[in-house]
Design a protein around this motif. Structure first.
Motif, PDB file in Angstrom:
ATOM      1  N   GLY A  42       0.791  -1.324   0.051  1.00 32.62           N
ATOM      2  CA  GLY A  42       0.145   0.182   0.021  1.00 32.62           C
ATOM      3  C   GLY A  42       0.754   1.425   0.190  1.00 32.62           C
ATOM      4  O   GLY A  42       0.418   2.270  -0.386  1.00 32.62           O
ATOM      5  N   THR A  43       2.031   1.215   0.251  1.00 30.92           N
ATOM      6  CA  THR A  43       2.932   2.451   0.518  1.00 30.92           C
ATOM      7  C   THR A  43       3.987   2.214  -0.546  1.00 30.92           C
ATOM      8  O   THR A  43       5.005   3.218  -0.486  1.00 30.92           O
ATOM      9  N   ALA A  44       4.230   1.263  -1.468  1.00 26.21           N
ATOM     10  CA  ALA A  44       5.117   1.233  -2.426  1.00 26.21           C
ATOM     11  C   ALA A  44       5.172   2.606  -3.341  1.00 26.21           C
ATOM     12  O   ALA A  44       4.061   3.299  -3.561  1.00 26.21           O
ATOM     13  N   PRO A  45       6.215   2.797  -3.786  1.00 32.41           N
ATOM     14  CA  PRO A  45       6.326   4.055  -4.804  1.00 32.41           C
ATOM     15  C   PRO A  45       5.299   4.136  -5.761  1.00 32.41           C
ATOM     16  O   PRO A  45       5.286   3.015  -6.242  1.00 32.41           O
ATOM     17  N   GLY A  46       4.891   5.063  -5.932  1.00 34.42           N
ATOM     18  CA  GLY A  46       3.673   5.178  -7.291  1.00 34.42           C
ATOM     19  C   GLY A  46       2.286   4.768  -6.948  1.00 34.42           C
ATOM     20  O   GLY A  46       1.517   4.866  -7.493  1.00 34.42           O
ATOM     21  N   ARG A  47       2.068   4.353  -5.474  1.00 36.33           N
ATOM     22  CA  ARG A  47       0.988   4.018  -5.071  1.00 36.33           C
ATOM     23  C   ARG A  47      -0.008   5.374  -4.868  1.00 36.33           C
ATOM     24  O   ARG A  47       0.675   6.238  -4.302  1.00 36.33           O
ATOM     25  N   SER A  48      -1.355   5.273  -5.002  1.00 43.10           N
ATOM     26  CA  SER A  48      -2.074   6.560  -4.700  1.00 43.10           C
ATOM     27  C   SER A  48      -2.499   6.435  -3.549  1.00 43.10           C
ATOM     28  O   SER A  48      -2.304   5.568  -2.638  1.00 43.10           O
ATOM     29  N   ARG A  49      -2.925   7.750  -3.089  1.00 46.02           N
ATOM     30  CA  ARG A  49      -3.436   7.950  -1.614  1.00 46.02           C
ATOM     31  C   ARG A  49      -4.754   6.953  -1.412  1.00 46.02           C
ATOM     32  O   ARG A  49      -4.901   6.526  -0.466  1.00 46.02           O
ATOM     33  N   ALA A  50      -5.341   6.773  -2.491  1.00 47.44           N
ATOM     34  CA  ALA A  50      -6.586   5.777  -2.220  1.00 47.44           C
ATOM     35  C   ALA A  50      -6.073   4.346  -1.750  1.00 47.44           C
ATOM     36  O   ALA A  50      -6.788   3.692  -0.957  1.00 47.44           O
ATOM     37  N   ALA A  51      -4.874   4.060  -2.168  1.00 46.76           N
ATOM     38  CA  ALA A  51      -4.312   2.715  -1.682  1.00 46.76           C
ATOM     39  C   ALA A  51      -3.920   2.596  -0.240  1.00 46.76           C
ATOM     40  O   ALA A  51      -4.407   1.596   0.631  1.00 46.76           O
ATOM     41  N   LEU A  52      -3.505   3.594   0.360  1.00 52.37           N
ATOM     42  CA  LEU A  52      -3.302   3.975   1.582  1.00 52.37           C
ATOM     43  C   LEU A  52      -4.619   4.136   2.349  1.00 52.37           C
ATOM     44  O   LEU A  52      -4.770   3.512   3.647  1.00 52.37           O
ATOM     45  N   ARG A  53      -5.550   4.609   2.023  1.00 50.33           N
ATOM     46  CA  ARG A  53      -6.983   4.662   2.446  1.00 50.33           C
ATOM     47  C   ARG A  53      -7.671   3.509   2.640  1.00 50.33           C
ATOM     48  O   ARG A  53      -8.091   2.931   3.701  1.00 50.33           O
ATOM     49  N   ARG A  54      -7.458   2.444   1.584  1.00 49.18           N
ATOM     50  CA  ARG A  54      -7.882   1.170   1.694  1.00 49.18           C
ATOM     51  C   ARG A  54      -7.305   0.278   2.646  1.00 49.18           C
ATOM     52  O   ARG A  54      -8.022  -0.316   3.401  1.00 49.18           O
ATOM     53  N   LEU A  55      -6.017   0.366   2.596  1.00 48.65           N
ATOM     54  CA  LEU A  55      -5.167  -0.304   3.830  1.00 48.65           C
ATOM     55  C   LEU A  55      -5.629   0.062   5.152  1.00 48.65           C
ATOM     56  O   LEU A  55      -5.852  -0.631   6.059  1.00 48.65           O
ATOM     57  N   ALA A  56      -5.943   1.560   5.126  1.00 50.10           N
ATOM     58  CA  ALA A  56      -6.202   2.017   6.660  1.00 50.10           C
ATOM     59  C   ALA A  56      -7.701   1.503   6.799  1.00 50.10           C
ATOM     60  O   ALA A  56      -7.797   0.893   8.166  1.00 50.10           O
ATOM     61  N   ARG A  57      -8.698   1.318   5.859  1.00 48.60           N
ATOM     62  CA  ARG A  57      -9.999   1.042   6.102  1.00 48.60           C
ATOM     63  C   ARG A  57     -10.067  -0.493   6.593  1.00 48.60           C
ATOM     64  O   ARG A  57     -10.703  -0.952   7.554  1.00 48.60           O
ATOM     65  N   HIS A  58      -9.181  -1.159   5.698  1.00 50.66           N
ATOM     66  CA  HIS A  58      -9.020  -2.750   6.138  1.00 50.66           C
ATOM     67  C   HIS A  58      -8.476  -3.289   7.341  1.00 50.66           C
ATOM     68  O   HIS A  58      -9.257  -4.053   8.104  1.00 50.66           O
ATOM     69  N   TRP A  59      -7.640  -2.421   7.771  1.00 52.37           N
ATOM     70  CA  TRP A  59      -7.014  -2.836   9.087  1.00 52.37           C
ATOM     71  C   TRP A  59      -7.536  -2.157  10.258  1.00 52.37           C
ATOM     72  O   TRP A  59      -7.033  -1.986  11.450  1.00 52.37           O
ATOM     73  N   GLY A  60      -8.706  -0.969  10.073  1.00 55.97           N
ATOM     74  CA  GLY A  60      -9.148  -0.296  11.040  1.00 55.97           C
ATOM     75  C   GLY A  60      -8.206   0.950  11.782  1.00 55.97           C
ATOM     76  O   GLY A  60      -8.455   1.123  12.920  1.00 55.97           O
ATOM     77  N   LEU A  61      -7.453   1.379  10.707  1.00 50.63           N
ATOM     78  CA  LEU A  61      -6.437   2.169  11.234  1.00 50.63           C
ATOM     79  C   LEU A  61      -6.923   3.882  10.774  1.00 50.63           C
ATOM     80  O   LEU A  61      -7.982   4.066  10.148  1.00 50.63           O
ATOM     81  N   VAL A  62      -6.619   4.752  11.939  1.00 50.24           N
ATOM     82  CA  VAL A  62      -6.744   5.915  11.712  1.00 50.24           C
ATOM     83  C   VAL A  62      -5.406   6.795  11.531  1.00 50.24           C
ATOM     84  O   VAL A  62      -4.730   6.969  12.763  1.00 50.24           O
TER      85      VAL A  62
END
Length: 65
Positions: A42-62
């Motif tokens: 989710g944090t690999a170079p070139g990934r979008s902010r949406a990928a990070l938001r999906r990661l956060a949502r999946h793991w319940g992170l804020v």
């Protein structure tokens, strides 16, 4: 630099006395191979902010801004 405390040491449990829920959650995620793989992806170079938001949502992170 402080030496690493051996988990077999009688003083080892004392480091957790001051932990709150967020600290324990961080320890769980830090040691979870599935989370670590998802975080790397989710944090690999070139990934979008949406990928990070999906990661956060999946793991319940804020993430604080």
């Amino acid at each position: 630099m402080q030496p690493t405390l051996d988990w077999r040491s009688p003083d080892f449990p004392k480091i957790f006395e001051l932990y709150d829920r967020a600290d324990f959650a961080q320890e769980f995620l830090r040691r979870n191979p599935r989370y670590r793989a998802a975080y790397r992806a989710g944090t690999a170079p070139g990934r979008s902010r949406a990928a990070l938001r999906r990661l956060a949502r999946h793991w319940g992170l804020v993430f604080r801004r």
